[in-house]
Enzyme design. Sequence first.
Site, PDB file in Angstrom:
ATOM      1  N   LYS A   1       0.840  -1.207   0.000  1.00  0.00           N
ATOM      2  CA  LYS A   1       0.000   0.000   0.000  1.00  0.00           C
ATOM      3  C   LYS A   1       0.870   1.250   0.000  1.00  0.00           C
ATOM      4  O   LYS A   1       2.039   1.227   0.419  1.00  0.00           O
ATOM      5  CB  LYS A   1      -0.940   0.031   1.203  1.00  0.00           C
ATOM      6  CG  LYS A   1      -0.298  -0.044   2.598  1.00  0.00           C
ATOM      7  CD  LYS A   1       0.207   1.262   3.155  1.00  0.00           C
ATOM      8  CE  LYS A   1       0.892   1.124   4.500  1.00  0.00           C
ATOM      9  NZ  LYS A   1       1.693   2.248   4.920  1.00  0.00           N
TER      10      LYS A   1
ATOM     11  N   GLY B   1       9.622  -1.065   5.094  1.00  0.00           N
ATOM     12  CA  GLY B   1       9.736  -0.005   4.096  1.00  0.00           C
ATOM     13  C   GLY B   1       8.566   0.955   4.096  1.00  0.00           C
ATOM     14  O   GLY B   1       8.486   1.844   3.254  1.00  0.00           O
ATOM     15  N   GLY B   2       7.596   0.755   5.012  1.00  0.00           N
ATOM     16  CA  GLY B   2       6.424   1.638   5.035  1.00  0.00           C
ATOM     17  C   GLY B   2       5.394   1.269   3.985  1.00  0.00           C
ATOM     18  O   GLY B   2       4.527   2.068   3.643  1.00  0.00           O
TER      19      GLY B   2
ATOM     20  N   ALA C   1       0.600  -7.399   4.533  1.00  0.00           N
ATOM     21  CA  ALA C   1       0.158  -8.093   3.319  1.00  0.00           C
ATOM     22  C   ALA C   1       0.325  -9.605   3.487  1.00  0.00           C
ATOM     23  O   ALA C   1      -0.546 -10.394   3.091  1.00  0.00           O
ATOM     24  CB  ALA C   1       0.949  -7.600   2.104  1.00  0.00           C
TER      25      ALA C   1
ATOM     26  N   ASP D   1      -2.706  -2.275   9.687  1.00  0.00           N
ATOM     27  CA  ASP D   1      -2.781  -2.238   8.219  1.00  0.00           C
ATOM     28  C   ASP D   1      -3.308  -3.544   7.617  1.00  0.00           C
ATOM     29  O   ASP D   1      -3.509  -3.623   6.396  1.00  0.00           O
ATOM     30  CB  ASP D   1      -1.388  -1.981   7.614  1.00  0.00           C
ATOM     31  CG  ASP D   1      -0.898  -0.564   7.869  1.00  0.00           C
ATOM     32  OD1 ASP D   1      -1.728   0.306   8.210  1.00  0.00           O
ATOM     33  OD2 ASP D   1       0.313  -0.330   7.714  1.00  0.00           O
TER      34      ASP D   1
HETATM   35  P1  ATP Z   1       3.833  -0.695   7.823  1.00  0.00           P
HETATM   36  O1  ATP Z   1       3.903  -0.009   6.507  1.00  0.00           O
HETATM   37  O2  ATP Z   1       2.586  -1.555   7.993  1.00  0.00           O
HETATM   38  O3  ATP Z   1       4.107   0.176   9.011  1.00  0.00           O
HETATM   39  P2  ATP Z   1       6.357  -1.813   7.091  1.00  0.00           P
HETATM   40  O4  ATP Z   1       6.071  -2.122   5.664  1.00  0.00           O
HETATM   41  O5  ATP Z   1       7.145  -0.583   7.369  1.00  0.00           O
HETATM   42  O6  ATP Z   1       5.002  -1.781   7.889  1.00  0.00           O
HETATM   43  P3  ATP Z   1       6.976  -4.543   7.514  1.00  0.00           P
HETATM   44  O7  ATP Z   1       7.606  -4.948   6.216  1.00  0.00           O
HETATM   45  O8  ATP Z   1       5.587  -4.978   7.767  1.00  0.00           O
HETATM   46  O9  ATP Z   1       7.114  -2.987   7.741  1.00  0.00           O
HETATM   47  O10 ATP Z   1       7.968  -5.062   8.657  1.00  0.00           O
HETATM   48  C1  ATP Z   1       8.015  -4.507   9.954  1.00  0.00           C
HETATM   49  C2  ATP Z   1       8.664  -5.550  10.870  1.00  0.00           C
HETATM   50  O11 ATP Z   1       7.746  -6.618  11.035  1.00  0.00           O
HETATM   51  C3  ATP Z   1       9.919  -6.172  10.286  1.00  0.00           C
HETATM   52  O12 ATP Z   1      11.049  -5.487  10.699  1.00  0.00           O
HETATM   53  C4  ATP Z   1       9.872  -7.597  10.792  1.00  0.00           C
HETATM   54  O13 ATP Z   1      10.663  -7.758  11.942  1.00  0.00           O
HETATM   55  C5  ATP Z   1       8.428  -7.847  11.208  1.00  0.00           C
HETATM   56  N1  ATP Z   1       7.719  -8.866  10.380  1.00  0.00           N
HETATM   57  C6  ATP Z   1       6.881  -9.813  10.865  1.00  0.00           C
HETATM   58  N2  ATP Z   1       6.368 -10.555   9.869  1.00  0.00           N
HETATM   59  C7  ATP Z   1       6.866 -10.065   8.717  1.00  0.00           C
HETATM   60  C8  ATP Z   1       6.691 -10.438   7.368  1.00  0.00           C
HETATM   61  N3  ATP Z   1       5.895 -11.456   7.004  1.00  0.00           N
HETATM   62  N4  ATP Z   1       7.334  -9.703   6.434  1.00  0.00           N
HETATM   63  C9  ATP Z   1       8.114  -8.668   6.813  1.00  0.00           C
HETATM   64  N5  ATP Z   1       8.348  -8.310   8.079  1.00  0.00           N
HETATM   65  C10 ATP Z   1       7.724  -8.991   9.044  1.00  0.00           C
END
Ligand code: ATP
Length: 319
Positions: free
Chosen positions: A11, A114-115, A121, A156
């Site tokens: 997203k 990465g946000g 997902a 999310d």
């Molecule tokens: P958001 O945009 O929802 O704030 P994000 O995209 O910044 O999240 P994610 O990729 O969801 O961040 O990862 C955040 C943390 O969640 C990671 O550092 C990891 O330790 C943990 N994590 C748990 N399950 C997963 C997964 N299936 N994929 C990636 N990270 C995961």
Amino acid sequence: MRRFAARAHAKVNLHLGVGDRRADGYHDLVTVFQSLSLSDTVRLDVDDDDRVTSGSIVAGLTVAGLDAASVPTDSSNLAWRAVDKLVDYYRANHALSDAPRVAIHINKGIPTAGGMAGGSADAAAALVAAHAMFSGTCPALPMDTLSEIAAGLGSDVPFTLRGGTMLGTGRGEQLTPMLSRGTYHWALAFFTEGLSTPKVFHQLDFLRSGGSTNVPPSLDTGELARALTTGDPRQLAAAMTNDLQIPALTLRHDIGYVRTAGMNAGALASMVSGSGPTVAFLCSSELHARDVLDDLLADGSAYSGTVAHGPAKGAHLIY
Ligand code: ATP
């Protein structure tokens, strides 16, 4: 062995307004989510001969693809937790007595931390795949029930389950579909090092408590809603807002360099995606997005990236 696989999409927040920190530690949000073509897939390998009557049904989890090394492979992985949550729901509400053991395999196209809601997902895709696995054994659950289970996994997750373009309120889990015309094209710049979402929210609180006036809560989505009805990326470019952008930029100066480079390469707008660090550049066409990305990669401003378009679907079964 039976196999079930589901895909779920990344997203961007076209609008991310952050209000006050609540007593439960979350912030009140007013956000507009749009799902992008970038996706992860989650596969369940089901061993029907190995029955589990209590505890987790997950035997193990493997990860391949983008940033695979930084994704947890234990029960803290959101896909693992999603399968457990659905099993708990069926045990509590439909007297599920035993379930097959499963192995989870995740293929990542969405950057980690990465946000872009990569973990969320995966949770949404795992829910959809596990729900399909139980079809015939347990009642099919309506989207509202799946969304409630999703909300218990993370703010999310309900959006990544449903996809499209949605207004999110509460902590982002209360969703209302929004009208969005046309397709929007993006160049996405990734970073080797992720950014912790809680850290960015803390930085926003810190800036506000220090009297900073340049991060007021952007709680009105009217201009963005109007822009989305036009289908014109230039109008969308002028209407996008992210209250987490300044906190992310103050924590990580490399984000600022990439934003400047993308705008110099001709992007219509740049936006830190959610809590960052991914920078999403809105472009006028797919070709334009490829040109902007090529420029960013050619001069070394971004170490990797991709093009994507939105809106995309919610989490869905592939097989
Ligand atoms: P958001 O945009 O929802 O704030 P994000 O995209 O910044 O999240 P994610 O990729 O969801 O961040 O990862 C955040 C943390 O969640 C990671 O550092 C990891 O330790 C943990 N994590 C748990 N399950 C997963 C997964 N299936 N994929 C990636 N990270 C995961």
